[in-house]
Write an enzyme that holds these catalytic residues in place. Structure first.
Site, PDB file in Angstrom:
ATOM      1  N   SER A   1      -1.340   7.876  12.114  1.00  0.00           N
ATOM      2  CA  SER A   1      -2.852   7.729  12.452  1.00  0.00           C
ATOM      3  C   SER A   1      -2.780   7.274  14.319  1.00  0.00           C
ATOM      4  CB  SER A   1      -3.702   6.344  11.868  1.00  0.00           C
ATOM      5  OG  SER A   1      -4.480   6.136  12.298  1.00  0.00           O
TER       6      SER A   1
ATOM      7  N   TYR B   1      -1.455  -2.203   7.996  1.00  0.00           N
ATOM      8  CA  TYR B   1      -1.165  -1.084   8.409  1.00  0.00           C
ATOM      9  C   TYR B   1      -0.707  -0.658   9.858  1.00  0.00           C
ATOM     10  CZ  TYR B   1      -3.844   3.879   7.654  1.00  0.00           C
ATOM     11  OH  TYR B   1      -4.028   5.218   8.032  1.00  0.00           O
TER      12      TYR B   1
HETATM   13  P1  NAP Z   1      -7.774   9.512   0.722  1.00  0.00           P
HETATM   14  O1  NAP Z   1      -9.409  10.443   0.897  1.00  0.00           O
HETATM   15  O2  NAP Z   1      -8.335   8.188   0.388  1.00  0.00           O
HETATM   16  O3  NAP Z   1      -7.351  10.141  -0.214  1.00  0.00           O
HETATM   17  C1  NAP Z   1      -5.842  10.038   0.136  1.00  0.00           C
HETATM   18  C2  NAP Z   1      -4.590  11.648  -0.813  1.00  0.00           C
HETATM   19  O4  NAP Z   1      -3.268  10.723  -0.962  1.00  0.00           O
HETATM   20  C3  NAP Z   1      -5.565  11.428  -2.663  1.00  0.00           C
HETATM   21  O5  NAP Z   1      -5.190  12.649  -2.376  1.00  0.00           O
HETATM   22  C4  NAP Z   1      -4.406  10.502  -2.900  1.00  0.00           C
HETATM   23  O6  NAP Z   1      -4.723  11.026  -4.672  1.00  0.00           O
HETATM   24  C5  NAP Z   1      -3.378  10.765  -2.208  1.00  0.00           C
HETATM   25  N1  NAP Z   1      -2.831   9.226  -2.664  1.00  0.00           N
HETATM   26  C6  NAP Z   1      -2.723   8.226  -2.791  1.00  0.00           C
HETATM   27  N2  NAP Z   1      -1.861   7.724  -3.547  1.00  0.00           N
HETATM   28  C7  NAP Z   1      -0.484   8.085  -3.739  1.00  0.00           C
HETATM   29  C8  NAP Z   1       0.460   8.286  -3.852  1.00  0.00           C
HETATM   30  N3  NAP Z   1       1.109   6.457  -4.629  1.00  0.00           N
HETATM   31  N4  NAP Z   1       1.140   9.503  -4.143  1.00  0.00           N
HETATM   32  C9  NAP Z   1       0.544  10.419  -4.373  1.00  0.00           C
HETATM   33  N5  NAP Z   1      -0.166  10.668  -3.444  1.00  0.00           N
HETATM   34  C10 NAP Z   1      -0.901   9.188  -3.810  1.00  0.00           C
HETATM   35  O7  NAP Z   1      -7.482   9.438   2.086  1.00  0.00           O
HETATM   36  P2  NAP Z   1      -7.623  10.067   3.660  1.00  0.00           P
HETATM   37  O8  NAP Z   1      -8.907   9.607   4.430  1.00  0.00           O
HETATM   38  O9  NAP Z   1      -7.864  11.454   3.484  1.00  0.00           O
HETATM   39  O10 NAP Z   1      -6.438   9.526   4.829  1.00  0.00           O
HETATM   40  C11 NAP Z   1      -5.182  10.345   4.115  1.00  0.00           C
HETATM   41  C12 NAP Z   1      -4.353  10.662   5.062  1.00  0.00           C
HETATM   42  O11 NAP Z   1      -4.975  10.157   6.638  1.00  0.00           O
HETATM   43  C13 NAP Z   1      -3.196   8.931   5.399  1.00  0.00           C
HETATM   44  O12 NAP Z   1      -2.292   8.944   5.482  1.00  0.00           O
HETATM   45  C14 NAP Z   1      -4.385   7.682   6.220  1.00  0.00           C
HETATM   46  O13 NAP Z   1      -3.580   6.923   6.860  1.00  0.00           O
HETATM   47  C15 NAP Z   1      -3.995   9.094   7.440  1.00  0.00           C
HETATM   48  N6  NAP Z   1      -5.487   8.684   8.161  1.00  0.00           N
HETATM   49  C16 NAP Z   1      -6.069   8.924   8.150  1.00  0.00           C
HETATM   50  C17 NAP Z   1      -7.583   8.660   8.617  1.00  0.00           C
HETATM   51  C18 NAP Z   1      -8.872   8.344   8.533  1.00  0.00           C
HETATM   52  O14 NAP Z   1     -10.623   7.929   9.098  1.00  0.00           O
HETATM   53  N7  NAP Z   1      -9.319   9.033   6.820  1.00  0.00           N
HETATM   54  C19 NAP Z   1      -7.403   8.350   9.835  1.00  0.00           C
HETATM   55  C20 NAP Z   1      -6.050   8.500  10.469  1.00  0.00           C
HETATM   56  C21 NAP Z   1      -4.980   8.694   9.236  1.00  0.00           C
HETATM   57  P3  NAP Z   1      -4.927  10.997  -6.429  1.00  0.00           P
HETATM   58  O15 NAP Z   1      -6.330  10.908  -5.249  1.00  0.00           O
HETATM   59  O16 NAP Z   1      -4.414  11.281  -6.661  1.00  0.00           O
HETATM   60  O17 NAP Z   1      -4.618   9.063  -6.111  1.00  0.00           O
END
Ligand code: NAP
Length: 264
Positions: A142, A155
């Site tokens: 991130s 985080y």
């Molecule tokens: P999200 O919409 O909350 O989706 C999270 C995903 O991770 C879901 O598929 C969830 O599966 C899975 N997950 C959660 N806990 C887990 C576990 N213990 N084992 C396996 N899978 C698990 O998240 P997102 O916003 O797409 O973010 C994805 C990644 O990008 C993260 O690493 C986050 O830190 C990074 N990121 C996000 C942003 C942003 O603005 N969104 C920016 C920078 C970086 P279930 O639904 O089955 O629980």
């Protein structure tokens, strides 16, 4: 001929958000994809169905990616179905913001156990399945790993750790022809940012006002960068932290200095 024809990929946390889009993009380029999920079987099945409807190949495998035994089971199942691994995308991650005085051991462990320990255990297990031709690993980090906004010390620390892991392992895995890079997105609208109350908030508008491209990212903005790093187009790129933020370096500095809190 597609860029990833014949390749086998695992995407962790691919039932929704950025991970789901990465899985679909990898499959569209010809990779057979393991769509990992923790609790959202419905979401993972939907991603698998969408890939199959478009003529691609995917299976869903449930596993909590912070637990060693479940990580091992995922790769055993993957090996039984596909026989080896070429591309590993460590996307599963959670984000929570708290000011210093409210941080608890639970807040720390929840994030570090998945974002850092789980990522390391997944790498440890995953690399056993790469063949002699090597492969590509992409860690979803991130912008906070370097921007480190207020109220995000834990985080941000998890993602700074992810970057350090990427850099260290690039040196360890290079001799085995395994490349490892990080993609470091800015704010991306996902199910996760909606659940956290970040998407559509005043904060989002404030962030967009400081973004030269004038909008929040979408998962579709991130997935092509991952496809590039997974493919032979990036055959001589490893140890690279690739920002996908819509920010220029000048704006980035302004954001850090002015204390605007980028929350993801
Ligand atoms: P999200 O919409 O909350 O989706 C999270 C995903 O991770 C879901 O598929 C969830 O599966 C899975 N997950 C959660 N806990 C887990 C576990 N213990 N084992 C396996 N899978 C698990 O998240 P997102 O916003 O797409 O973010 C994805 C990644 O990008 C993260 O690493 C986050 O830190 C990074 N990121 C996000 C942003 C942003 O603005 N969104 C920016 C920078 C970086 P279930 O639904 O089955 O629980």
């Amino acid at each position: 001929m597609k860029k990833l024809d014949g390749k086998i990929a695992v995407v962790t946390g691919a039932s929704k958000g950025i991970g789901a889009e990465i899985a679909k993009h990898l499959a569209a380029e010809g990779a057979a994809v393991v769509v990992n999920y923790a609790s959202s079987k419905e979401g993972a099945d939907l991603v698998v169905d969408e890939i199959a409807s478009a003529g691609g190949k995917a299976i869903a495998i449930q596993a909590n990616m912070s637990k060693k035994a479940e990580i091992q089971r995922l790769f055993t199942q993957m090996q039984e179905v596909f026989g080896r691994l070429d591309i590993l995308v460590n996307n599963a991650g959670i984000y929570e913001n708290l000011p210093l005085e409210d941080i608890t051991e639970e807040h720390f462990h929840k994030q570090f156990d998945l974002n850092v320990l789980g990522l390391i255990l997944t790498l440890q297990e995953g690399v056993k399945h790469f063949g002699s031709a090597g492969g590509s690993i992409i860690n979803i980090s991130s912008i906070v790993s370097t921007l480190a906004p207020a109220n995000s010390s834990v985080y941000s620390a998890t993602k700074a750790a992810v970057d350090a892991v990427t850099k260290s392992l690039a040196k360890e895995l290079g001799p085995r022809r395994i490349r490892i890079n990080s993609v470091n997105p800015g704010m991306v609208e996902t199910e996760g940012t909606h659940a956290a109350g970040i998407a559509q908030s005043d904060f989002q508008k404030q962030t967009e006002a400081h973004t030269p491209l004038g909008r929040t990212g979408q998962p579709q903005d991130i997935a092509p960068a991952v496809v590039f790093l997974a493919s032979s187009d990036s055959a001589w790129i490893t140890n690279h932290l690739r920002e996908a933020t819509g920010l220029t370096s000048a704006t980035r500095t302004a954001l850090s200095v002015s204390g605007v809190q980028l929350q993801t």
